[in-house]
Design a protein around this motif. Structure first.
Motif, PDB file in Angstrom:
ATOM      1  N   THR A   1       0.847  -1.189   0.000  1.00 56.15           N
ATOM      2  CA  THR A   1       0.000   0.000   0.000  1.00 56.15           C
ATOM      3  C   THR A   1       0.883   1.241   0.000  1.00 56.15           C
ATOM      4  OG1 THR A   1      -0.143  -0.004   2.405  1.00 56.15           O
ATOM      5  CG2 THR A   1      -1.917  -1.123   1.204  1.00 56.15           C
TER       6      THR A   1
ATOM      7  N   GLU B   1       0.675   5.893  -0.105  1.00 57.69           N
ATOM      8  CA  GLU B   1      -0.104   7.107   0.019  1.00 57.69           C
ATOM      9  C   GLU B   1       0.583   8.186  -0.814  1.00 57.69           C
ATOM     10  OE1 GLU B   1      -2.125   9.735   3.533  1.00 57.69           O
ATOM     11  OE2 GLU B   1      -1.731   7.603   3.790  1.00 57.69           O
TER      12      GLU B   1
ATOM     13  N   TYR C   1      -4.409  11.793  -6.504  1.00 61.11           N
ATOM     14  CA  TYR C   1      -4.973  11.769  -7.856  1.00 61.11           C
ATOM     15  C   TYR C   1      -6.347  12.421  -7.811  1.00 61.11           C
ATOM     16  CZ  TYR C   1      -7.342  10.060 -11.988  1.00 61.11           C
ATOM     17  OH  TYR C   1      -8.065   9.986 -13.160  1.00 61.11           O
TER      18      TYR C   1
ATOM     19  N   HIS D   1      -7.919  11.219  -4.488  1.00 63.11           N
ATOM     20  CA  HIS D   1      -7.624   9.869  -3.994  1.00 63.11           C
ATOM     21  C   HIS D   1      -6.156   9.824  -3.582  1.00 63.11           C
ATOM     22  CE1 HIS D   1     -11.401   8.350  -5.798  1.00 63.11           C
ATOM     23  NE2 HIS D   1     -11.125   9.218  -6.753  1.00 63.11           N
TER      24      HIS D   1
ATOM     25  N   THR E   1      -4.673   7.059  -1.282  1.00 64.27           N
ATOM     26  CA  THR E   1      -4.102   5.737  -1.016  1.00 64.27           C
ATOM     27  C   THR E   1      -4.211   4.845  -2.233  1.00 64.27           C
ATOM     28  OG1 THR E   1      -6.188   4.908  -0.154  1.00 64.27           O
ATOM     29  CG2 THR E   1      -4.648   5.875   1.437  1.00 64.27           C
ATOM     30  N   GLY E   2      -3.361   3.845  -2.275  1.00 66.91           N
ATOM     31  CA  GLY E   2      -3.399   2.903  -3.386  1.00 66.91           C
ATOM     32  C   GLY E   2      -2.624   1.650  -3.063  1.00 66.91           C
TER      33      GLY E   2
ATOM     34  N   VAL F   1       0.233  -0.774 -10.615  1.00 74.07           N
ATOM     35  CA  VAL F   1      -0.664  -0.142  -9.641  1.00 74.07           C
ATOM     36  C   VAL F   1      -2.042  -0.768  -9.844  1.00 74.07           C
ATOM     37  CG1 VAL F   1      -1.817   1.993  -8.953  1.00 74.07           C
ATOM     38  CG2 VAL F   1       0.630   2.009  -9.448  1.00 74.07           C
TER      39      VAL F   1
ATOM     40  N   ARG G   1      -4.737  -0.202  -7.656  1.00 74.23           N
ATOM     41  CA  ARG G   1      -5.823   0.628  -7.138  1.00 74.23           C
ATOM     42  C   ARG G   1      -5.267   1.969  -6.696  1.00 74.23           C
ATOM     43  NH1 ARG G   1      -7.354   1.765  -2.272  1.00 74.23           N
ATOM     44  NH2 ARG G   1      -6.177   0.117  -1.251  1.00 74.23           N
ATOM     45  N   ILE G   2      -6.037   3.024  -6.978  1.00 75.75           N
ATOM     46  CA  ILE G   2      -5.784   4.349  -6.410  1.00 75.75           C
ATOM     47  C   ILE G   2      -7.121   4.822  -5.869  1.00 75.75           C
ATOM     48  CG2 ILE G   2      -5.113   6.747  -6.822  1.00 75.75           C
ATOM     49  CD1 ILE G   2      -3.310   5.793  -9.080  1.00 75.75           C
TER      50      ILE G   2
ATOM     51  N   ASP H   1     -10.120   1.127  -9.482  1.00 77.41           N
ATOM     52  CA  ASP H   1      -9.336  -0.097  -9.668  1.00 77.41           C
ATOM     53  C   ASP H   1      -9.110  -0.434 -11.132  1.00 77.41           C
ATOM     54  OD1 ASP H   1     -11.880  -0.927 -10.264  1.00 77.41           O
ATOM     55  OD2 ASP H   1     -12.014  -2.406  -8.666  1.00 77.41           O
TER      56      ASP H   1
ATOM     57  N   ILE I   1      -6.886   0.865 -13.453  1.00 78.37           N
ATOM     58  CA  ILE I   1      -5.736   1.748 -13.656  1.00 78.37           C
ATOM     59  C   ILE I   1      -5.174   1.503 -15.050  1.00 78.37           C
ATOM     60  CG2 ILE I   1      -3.493   2.460 -12.755  1.00 78.37           C
ATOM     61  CD1 ILE I   1      -5.871   2.900 -10.816  1.00 78.37           C
TER      62      ILE I   1
END
Length: 146
Positions: A30, A32, A37, A45, A47-48, A83, A85-86, A90, A92
């Motif tokens: 994970t 940050e 974004y 957004h 976290t990812g 990546v 998820r941001i 999901d 990406i």
């Protein structure tokens, strides 16, 4: 007949020899983003999740026409592959990565290097005042948070 040990029993380069315990293989990390974004609706957004890269992840972008025309685009395609998820997004793709602030793209490039080359997100630092050395987790919170 030789038996191959299960993955959790094999010697790992990122094991902590000080306590004699091996860390399980982590494939997702994970993060940050420093700025975040901003999606089409104006939602930010932070976290990812980024997964470890495979050989395919590093080879496929080399066949991409955008990369052939501009080698700087390689990191955009590569980061979009790893990546997962941001925030709540999901799906990406390179367009999402293109719309990141430059500081966030630079953060993800460094994050990619750390988890794929070094196997962790920790960095050694020292206090400028007292010179004490300690480790920080680069995947942690935003500036000013603990």
């Amino acid at each position: 007949m030789r038996r191959t040990a299960p993955a959790e029993e094999r010697e790992r380069p990122d094991a902590h020899p000080a306590n004699g315990r091996r860390e399980p293989l982590r494939t997702e990390f994970t993060f940050e983003l420093p700025r975040g974004y901003v999606d089409e609706a104006g939602v930010v957004h932070y976290t990812g999740v980024m997964r470890l890269a495979t050989a395919r992840d590093e080879l496929v972008p080399l066949r991409d026409d955008r990369v052939r025309e501009n080698s700087a685009y390689l990191s955009v395609v590569l980061i979009s592959r790893v990546v997962t998820r941001i925030g709540t997004i999901d799906d990406i793709h390179p367009g999402i990565i293109e719309d990141l602030f430059a500081s966030d793209l630079a953060f993800l490039q460094d994050f990619y290097r750390r988890i794929n080359a070094e196997g962790h997100t920790r960095a050694a630092v020292s206090c400028p005042a007292c010179k004490e050395e300690f480790a920080v987790n680069l995947a942690g919170g935003r500036l000013g948070e603990s």
